[in-house]
Design a protein around this motif. Structure first.
Motif, PDB file in Angstrom:
ATOM      1  N   VAL A 156     -19.784   3.146 -73.619  1.00  0.00           N
ATOM      2  CA  VAL A 156     -20.672   1.986 -73.509  1.00  0.00           C
ATOM      3  C   VAL A 156     -20.910   1.460 -74.925  1.00  0.00           C
ATOM      4  O   VAL A 156     -21.309   2.211 -75.812  1.00  0.00           O
ATOM      5  N   ALA A 157     -20.638   0.195 -75.143  1.00  0.00           N
ATOM      6  CA  ALA A 157     -20.802  -0.413 -76.459  1.00  0.00           C
ATOM      7  C   ALA A 157     -22.251  -0.269 -76.942  1.00  0.00           C
ATOM      8  O   ALA A 157     -23.165  -0.079 -76.133  1.00  0.00           O
ATOM      9  N   PRO A 158     -22.480  -0.355 -78.257  1.00  0.00           N
ATOM     10  CA  PRO A 158     -23.846  -0.135 -78.796  1.00  0.00           C
ATOM     11  C   PRO A 158     -24.924  -0.956 -78.097  1.00  0.00           C
ATOM     12  O   PRO A 158     -26.027  -0.462 -77.873  1.00  0.00           O
ATOM     13  N   ASN A 159     -24.633  -2.186 -77.758  1.00  0.00           N
ATOM     14  CA  ASN A 159     -25.605  -3.023 -77.052  1.00  0.00           C
ATOM     15  C   ASN A 159     -25.250  -3.178 -75.576  1.00  0.00           C
ATOM     16  O   ASN A 159     -25.773  -4.063 -74.903  1.00  0.00           O
ATOM     17  N   GLY A 160     -24.391  -2.288 -75.084  1.00  0.00           N
ATOM     18  CA  GLY A 160     -23.929  -2.388 -73.714  1.00  0.00           C
ATOM     19  C   GLY A 160     -24.862  -1.727 -72.719  1.00  0.00           C
ATOM     20  O   GLY A 160     -25.898  -1.148 -73.077  1.00  0.00           O
ATOM     21  N   LYS A 161     -24.478  -1.786 -71.461  1.00  0.00           N
ATOM     22  CA  LYS A 161     -25.303  -1.280 -70.370  1.00  0.00           C
ATOM     23  C   LYS A 161     -24.475  -0.393 -69.431  1.00  0.00           C
ATOM     24  O   LYS A 161     -23.264  -0.565 -69.290  1.00  0.00           O
ATOM     25  N   LEU A 162     -25.171   0.535 -68.821  1.00  0.00           N
ATOM     26  CA  LEU A 162     -24.617   1.396 -67.775  1.00  0.00           C
ATOM     27  C   LEU A 162     -25.364   1.089 -66.490  1.00  0.00           C
ATOM     28  O   LEU A 162     -26.593   1.224 -66.430  1.00  0.00           O
TER      29      LEU A 162
ATOM     30  N   SER B  34     -34.071   1.771 -50.141  1.00  0.00           N
ATOM     31  CA  SER B  34     -33.071   2.670 -49.580  1.00  0.00           C
ATOM     32  C   SER B  34     -31.989   2.989 -50.600  1.00  0.00           C
ATOM     33  O   SER B  34     -31.518   4.122 -50.707  1.00  0.00           O
ATOM     34  N   SER B  35     -31.585   1.969 -51.357  1.00  0.00           N
ATOM     35  CA  SER B  35     -30.702   2.144 -52.508  1.00  0.00           C
ATOM     36  C   SER B  35     -31.303   1.399 -53.687  1.00  0.00           C
ATOM     37  O   SER B  35     -31.805   0.279 -53.517  1.00  0.00           O
ATOM     38  N   ASN B  36     -31.245   2.008 -54.850  1.00  0.00           N
ATOM     39  CA  ASN B  36     -31.739   1.372 -56.065  1.00  0.00           C
ATOM     40  C   ASN B  36     -30.590   1.126 -57.033  1.00  0.00           C
ATOM     41  O   ASN B  36     -29.628   1.907 -57.092  1.00  0.00           O
ATOM     42  N   ILE B  37     -30.714   0.046 -57.796  1.00  0.00           N
ATOM     43  CA  ILE B  37     -29.821  -0.232 -58.907  1.00  0.00           C
ATOM     44  C   ILE B  37     -30.582   0.079 -60.197  1.00  0.00           C
ATOM     45  O   ILE B  37     -31.690  -0.410 -60.407  1.00  0.00           O
ATOM     46  N   TYR B  38     -29.970   0.892 -61.046  1.00  0.00           N
ATOM     47  CA  TYR B  38     -30.566   1.268 -62.320  1.00  0.00           C
ATOM     48  C   TYR B  38     -29.665   0.753 -63.433  1.00  0.00           C
ATOM     49  O   TYR B  38     -28.449   0.998 -63.419  1.00  0.00           O
ATOM     50  N   ILE B  39     -30.236   0.057 -64.393  1.00  0.00           N
ATOM     51  CA  ILE B  39     -29.467  -0.386 -65.562  1.00  0.00           C
ATOM     52  C   ILE B  39     -30.026   0.362 -66.779  1.00  0.00           C
ATOM     53  O   ILE B  39     -31.201   0.234 -67.126  1.00  0.00           O
ATOM     54  N   PHE B  40     -29.148   1.162 -67.378  1.00  0.00           N
ATOM     55  CA  PHE B  40     -29.506   1.972 -68.534  1.00  0.00           C
ATOM     56  C   PHE B  40     -28.887   1.398 -69.808  1.00  0.00           C
ATOM     57  O   PHE B  40     -27.863   0.720 -69.762  1.00  0.00           O
ATOM     58  N   GLU B  41     -29.514   1.725 -70.933  1.00  0.00           N
ATOM     59  CA  GLU B  41     -28.963   1.412 -72.240  1.00  0.00           C
ATOM     60  C   GLU B  41     -29.096   2.626 -73.134  1.00  0.00           C
ATOM     61  O   GLU B  41     -29.801   3.592 -72.792  1.00  0.00           O
ATOM     62  N   HIS B  42     -28.419   2.602 -74.273  1.00  0.00           N
ATOM     63  CA  HIS B  42     -28.508   3.728 -75.188  1.00  0.00           C
ATOM     64  C   HIS B  42     -29.959   3.915 -75.651  1.00  0.00           C
ATOM     65  O   HIS B  42     -30.658   2.959 -75.976  1.00  0.00           O
ATOM     66  N   ALA B  43     -30.404   5.147 -75.663  1.00  0.00           N
ATOM     67  CA  ALA B  43     -31.774   5.445 -76.098  1.00  0.00           C
ATOM     68  C   ALA B  43     -31.892   5.279 -77.618  1.00  0.00           C
ATOM     69  O   ALA B  43     -30.924   5.450 -78.347  1.00  0.00           O
TER      70      ALA B  43
ATOM     71  N   LYS C 290     -33.540   0.554 -68.553  1.00  0.00           N
ATOM     72  CA  LYS C 290     -33.936  -0.791 -68.946  1.00  0.00           C
ATOM     73  C   LYS C 290     -34.592  -1.523 -67.787  1.00  0.00           C
ATOM     74  O   LYS C 290     -35.635  -2.143 -67.948  1.00  0.00           O
ATOM     75  N   THR C 291     -33.969  -1.455 -66.607  1.00  0.00           N
ATOM     76  CA  THR C 291     -34.532  -2.133 -65.445  1.00  0.00           C
ATOM     77  C   THR C 291     -34.061  -1.451 -64.170  1.00  0.00           C
ATOM     78  O   THR C 291     -33.062  -0.731 -64.169  1.00  0.00           O
ATOM     79  N   GLN C 292     -34.804  -1.683 -63.102  1.00  0.00           N
ATOM     80  CA  GLN C 292     -34.516  -1.079 -61.799  1.00  0.00           C
ATOM     81  C   GLN C 292     -34.839  -2.089 -60.723  1.00  0.00           C
ATOM     82  O   GLN C 292     -35.829  -2.818 -60.801  1.00  0.00           O
ATOM     83  N   ARG C 293     -33.986  -2.157 -59.693  1.00  0.00           N
ATOM     84  CA  ARG C 293     -34.252  -3.052 -58.582  1.00  0.00           C
ATOM     85  C   ARG C 293     -33.612  -2.481 -57.322  1.00  0.00           C
ATOM     86  O   ARG C 293     -32.834  -1.524 -57.391  1.00  0.00           O
ATOM     87  N   GLY C 294     -33.936  -3.058 -56.177  1.00  0.00           N
ATOM     88  CA  GLY C 294     -33.428  -2.538 -54.916  1.00  0.00           C
ATOM     89  C   GLY C 294     -32.230  -3.308 -54.395  1.00  0.00           C
ATOM     90  O   GLY C 294     -31.992  -4.459 -54.783  1.00  0.00           O
ATOM     91  N   GLN C 295     -31.483  -2.660 -53.515  1.00  0.00           N
ATOM     92  CA  GLN C 295     -30.422  -3.318 -52.746  1.00  0.00           C
ATOM     93  C   GLN C 295     -30.955  -3.491 -51.317  1.00  0.00           C
ATOM     94  O   GLN C 295     -30.903  -2.564 -50.505  1.00  0.00           O
TER      95      GLN C 295
END
Length: 294
Positions: free
Chosen positions: A183-189, A285-294, A237-242
């Motif tokens: 994941v690039a330095p400013n990228g997201k997972l 029921s399902s969540n989307i999680y977007i992570f970034e480098h700590a 970074k953020t979380q939302r539902g499907q």
């Protein structure tokens, strides 16, 4: 089958069985789901050995690897796919500035990759199943990597996405090591996962279709996936539902429990799950999680 003597996330040796769930898709066998006494991760134990896992995916009823529209659940899944693809590409627009690299791990039939191509991303796909990878390659007109090791070492990614994939992965630490390095330095997972803390999971218990044993070997909730990600150097970074997931999961779960589709009841349970998540718990029921480098 292999029996884990310690938690695959934290190494704790003490675990407690919380329920038994049935594989309704392929084997019709029953599998234990246990909870780690330390980090609270739920996981299937015993589970198939990694080399034998492919057997449990060989079914037209396994939606993400099949284009079949036989049966009501499959029809509904494919009917909403175009809507969800638009939602997904809109969600990741914030990760894209100009033409950026995107890797979709477990890309299935390639529909998300194809949508991202059309949105201007430089796309890369990885899919373990050769037949499924061939369909993705035909759709996207690009090569699909057979594993992480095949992905060139000199490429980093502004976004790495796993849409309902991580719950299947045997090499959890190895995958997160890859994410950390690529994941690039400013990228997201981006991780989309079933949520064992959702209302529909609580309502259906062992009949909850998103346990999907033994294909799902982990059963994450917001706390446990954040704990695993933090261990490997990522922060949420953020979380939302499907929101659509709750409806077809409820439809499948009712069928598993009663042998009947129960359309109205399934819709109401799915709606209630979404309403509680939106106004109170955040546990879709399902969540989307977007992570970034700590």
């Amino acid at each position: 089958m292999e029996t884990l003597k310690s938690c695959p996330a934290c190494g704790e040796k003490k675990m407690t069985r919380v329920l038994q769930a049935k594989d309704y898709t392929v084997s019709k066998n029953t599998f234990d789901i246990v909870r780690c006494a330390s980090c609270n991760l739920l996981f299937t134990n015993p589970r198939p050995e990694a080399e034998q896992a492919g057997y449990f995916y060989k079914s037209e009823n396994y939606i993400s690897h099949s284009n079949t529209q036989k049966g009501l659940v499959n029809k509904l899944y494919h009917a909403v796919r175009n809507i969800t693809l638009k939602q997904k590409t809109h969600l990741i627009q914030g990760c894209q500035q100009g033409s950026k690299n995107l890797l979709d791990v477990g890309c299935g039939n390639g529909h998300f990759l194809h949508a991202c191509q059309q949105s201007g991303w430089n796309t890369y796909g990885m899919e373990l199943d050769p037949d499924t990878a061939a369909r993705a390659a035909a759709l996207t007109q690009q090569s699909i990597y057979p594993n992480l090791e095949a992905i060139p070492n000199d490429i980093t990614f502004e976004l790495i996405s796993l849409w309902h994939v991580l719950e299947h992965v045997y090499e959890l630490d190895a995958y997160f090591k890859f994410f950390k390095n690529r994941v690039a330095p400013n990228g997201k997972l981006l991780l989309a996962l079933p949520n064992s803390n959702s209302y529909d999971a609580t309502y259906f218990k062992e009949f909850w279709a998103a346990y999907d044993v033994p294909r799902h070997i982990y059963h994450f909730n917001p706390e446990t996936i954040q704990s695993v990600a933090k261990k490997h150097g990522f922060k949420l970074k953020t979380q939302r539902g499907q929101i659509f997931d709750s409806f077809y999961i409820a439809l499948l779960s009712h069928e598993y429990k009663t042998g009947k589709k129960k359309l109205l009841s399934s819709f109401l349970i799915g709606l209630l799950s979404n309403v509680l998540a939106f106004f109170k718990t955040g546990n879709y029921s399902s969540n989307i999680y977007i992570f970034e480098h700590a």
